[in-house]
Design a protein around this motif. Structure first.
Motif, PDB file in Angstrom:
ATOM      1  N   MET A 147      17.164 -27.882 -62.071  1.00 25.07           N
ATOM      2  CA  MET A 147      15.944 -28.138 -61.484  1.00 25.07           C
ATOM      3  C   MET A 147      16.427 -29.073 -60.527  1.00 25.07           C
ATOM      4  N   PHE A 148      17.569 -29.833 -60.532  1.00 22.90           N
ATOM      5  CA  PHE A 148      17.855 -30.740 -59.419  1.00 22.90           C
ATOM      6  C   PHE A 148      19.130 -30.517 -58.634  1.00 22.90           C
ATOM      7  N   SER A 149      19.481 -29.105 -58.836  1.00 24.00           N
ATOM      8  CA  SER A 149      20.865 -28.832 -58.064  1.00 24.00           C
ATOM      9  C   SER A 149      20.296 -28.430 -56.700  1.00 24.00           C
ATOM     10  N   LEU A 150      21.598 -28.300 -55.986  1.00 24.36           N
ATOM     11  CA  LEU A 150      21.347 -27.606 -54.677  1.00 24.36           C
ATOM     12  C   LEU A 150      20.430 -26.496 -54.438  1.00 24.36           C
ATOM     13  N   LYS A 151      20.788 -25.514 -55.161  1.00 23.72           N
ATOM     14  CA  LYS A 151      20.080 -24.300 -55.208  1.00 23.72           C
ATOM     15  C   LYS A 151      18.578 -24.410 -55.214  1.00 23.72           C
ATOM     16  N   ALA A 152      18.293 -25.313 -56.298  1.00 29.60           N
ATOM     17  CA  ALA A 152      16.732 -25.588 -56.455  1.00 29.60           C
ATOM     18  C   ALA A 152      16.207 -26.386 -55.320  1.00 29.60           C
ATOM     19  N   LEU A 153      16.941 -27.072 -54.571  1.00 30.85           N
ATOM     20  CA  LEU A 153      16.296 -27.791 -53.524  1.00 30.85           C
ATOM     21  C   LEU A 153      16.386 -26.730 -52.377  1.00 30.85           C
ATOM     22  N   VAL A 154      17.154 -25.774 -52.254  1.00 27.22           N
ATOM     23  CA  VAL A 154      17.012 -24.727 -51.005  1.00 27.22           C
ATOM     24  C   VAL A 154      16.026 -23.731 -51.415  1.00 27.22           C
ATOM     25  N   GLU A 155      15.630 -23.578 -52.638  1.00 23.91           N
ATOM     26  CA  GLU A 155      14.615 -22.830 -53.085  1.00 23.91           C
ATOM     27  C   GLU A 155      13.168 -23.316 -52.596  1.00 23.91           C
ATOM     28  N   PHE A 156      13.292 -24.803 -52.869  1.00 26.82           N
ATOM     29  CA  PHE A 156      12.026 -25.824 -52.506  1.00 26.82           C
ATOM     30  C   PHE A 156      11.746 -25.537 -51.231  1.00 26.82           C
ATOM     31  N   GLY A 157      12.982 -25.835 -50.299  1.00 28.80           N
ATOM     32  CA  GLY A 157      12.568 -25.768 -49.058  1.00 28.80           C
ATOM     33  C   GLY A 157      12.141 -24.598 -48.449  1.00 28.80           C
ATOM     34  N   LYS A 158      12.564 -23.522 -48.938  1.00 28.25           N
ATOM     35  CA  LYS A 158      12.010 -22.004 -48.586  1.00 28.25           C
ATOM     36  C   LYS A 158      10.871 -22.074 -48.987  1.00 28.25           C
ATOM     37  N   THR A 159      10.206 -22.510 -49.875  1.00 27.34           N
ATOM     38  CA  THR A 159       8.717 -22.389 -50.193  1.00 27.34           C
ATOM     39  C   THR A 159       8.175 -22.911 -49.391  1.00 27.34           C
ATOM     40  N   ILE A 160       8.496 -24.404 -49.124  1.00 25.32           N
ATOM     41  CA  ILE A 160       7.629 -25.161 -47.924  1.00 25.32           C
ATOM     42  C   ILE A 160       7.496 -24.647 -46.758  1.00 25.32           C
ATOM     43  N   MET A 161       8.861 -23.856 -46.380  1.00 18.44           N
ATOM     44  CA  MET A 161       8.885 -23.135 -44.684  1.00 18.44           C
ATOM     45  C   MET A 161       7.719 -22.052 -44.938  1.00 18.44           C
ATOM     46  N   LYS A 162       7.876 -21.204 -46.028  1.00 19.00           N
ATOM     47  CA  LYS A 162       6.787 -20.339 -46.084  1.00 19.00           C
ATOM     48  C   LYS A 162       5.380 -20.652 -46.128  1.00 19.00           C
ATOM     49  N   LEU A 163       5.208 -21.791 -46.649  1.00 17.05           N
ATOM     50  CA  LEU A 163       3.693 -22.095 -46.777  1.00 17.05           C
ATOM     51  C   LEU A 163       3.510 -22.733 -45.207  1.00 17.05           C
TER      52      LEU A 163
END
Length: 365
Positions: A147-163
């Motif tokens: 949940m707090f890994s770099l991959k999760a952070l990247v996925e969160f950033g992708k979601t925010i960017m898409k929104l």
């Protein structure tokens, strides 16, 4: 001399396990069998969204006519018909059949684009690894790390960017149509529905194109991450080579055992020889010739140093004549393998030796 006191020894073994080497073909093949491939899950979804709205754009008139006929039939025919237990199921089945017929182009495009988008990324791949139960995924500590890994952070950033991207496209599209939206209240209902449908489809196509572009960057990132995860250390490559090719030490022992067995089989044929031609100490070659069965003499055994000494000992024990001929012994050892006949250029020399041996044995050639 004083500066040497501040020097530190660098242990190069600290870098031995660093994964700096590209993955070998075997590592890539094993990862692919496990379903570990460079793949963006957003890319198929983006293509499906784009092509579905394109289908709506192309078949909008067809879908509108079908929907109008369905509503007309429902309001005109079904509501004037007495609904009972006998005809309710046929009526529902008829409505569902017409709805499915309307949605068939969208369903077909969705399946086709989904398959093609995945095939373009990973090719043809069927694996059951994803369906295996892995109890390690139930570990709450490992789950928290993910949940707090770099991959999760990247996925969160992708979601925010898409929104943000989708919000901007919707806002800009609606803002550009603000005057038309204000005048909707004065338009007939059919024109309002047509305008809203057209605006929705155009916004969907814009969003689809934007998400496809964003997904292509995500695919490149996933490919980079995949290559990074597949990297191997020099020790990993050595271990893989040992597993695939065998441990060099074990292979050496196997070859040595095979060589000893070959020498033992060769020694069993020495008593069948007619003569042993020697160097006299470094080389020994056992020659056999049967005039009735062979076209030319052949080499039964050969060896150097210790093997040559062993050949001569066995020959002495079995009464095989040993003759010294340094050039001939060296030539036979270099040019003829065990079991092969001697070459034509050595016929004369070997014939003279055999003739001498036959005279000693009292045999005529």
């Amino acid at each position: 001399m004083a500066t040497s006191q501040f020097r530190y020894k660098l242990n190069l073994q600290l870098f031995a396990g660093e994964k700096t080497e590209k993955a070998t073909p075997k590592k890539r093949s094993d990862a692919r069998k496990k379903g570990q491939v460079a793949k963006s899950n957003d890319l198929p979804a983006a293509f499906i969204l784009l092509f579905c709205f394109m289908v709506l754009l192309m078949f909008g008139g067809y879908l509108k006519d079908k929907m109008f006929l369905l509503m007309q039939g429902t309001l005109k025919d079904y509501l004037t018909t007495e609904i009972n237990t006998q005809n309710v199921m046929p009526l529902l089945m008829d409505v569902m059949a017409q709805v499915l017929l309307m949605l068939t182009p969208i369903f077909a495009v969705t399946m086709l684009i989904g398959i093609l988008a995945n095939y373009m990324q990973v090719g043809f791949l069927i694996t059951g690894e994803a369906f295996k139960i892995k109890f390690s995924k139930l570990n709450p500590i490992e789950g928290a790390k993910r949940m707090f890994s770099l991959k999760a952070l990247v996925e969160f950033g992708k979601t925010i960017m898409k929104l943000i991207l989708i919000g901007y496209l919707v806002y800009s599209s609606l803002w550009g149509e603000k005057e038309s939206l204000i005048n909707l209240a004065q338009m007939p209902l059919a024109d309002v529905l047509a305008y809203v449908a057209r605006l929705t489809v155009m916004m969907g196509i814009k969003i689809g194109v934007a998400l496809v572009i964003l997904s292509l960057f995500d695919y490149m990132y996933q490919k980079y991450e995949h290559e990074k995860n597949l990297r191997m250390s020099k020790q990993d490559i050595k271990d893989e080579y040992k597993k695939s090719e065998g441990d060099p030490l074990i292979k050496g022992k196997i070859k040595e055992k095979q060589r000893r067995m070959a020498v033992a089989r060769m020694m069993q044929d020495v008593p069948k020889a007619d003569v042993i031609i020697t160097n006299p100490t470094h080389f020994a070659v056992a020659i056999q010739y049967d005039n009735g069965k062979m076209d030319a003499p052949r080499v039964l055994a050969k060896g150097t140093d210790f093997v040559a000494l062993k050949i001569k000992e066995i020959a002495k024990e079995n009464g095989v004549i040993t003759m010294e001929n340094r050039p001939l012994a060296r030539a036979l050892y270099d040019q003829v393998e065990i079991g092969q006949t001697i070459p034509a250029d050595l016929f004369q020399a070997v014939a003279e030796v055999l003739a001498y041996v036959y005279r000693l044995k009292g045999r005529a050639k």
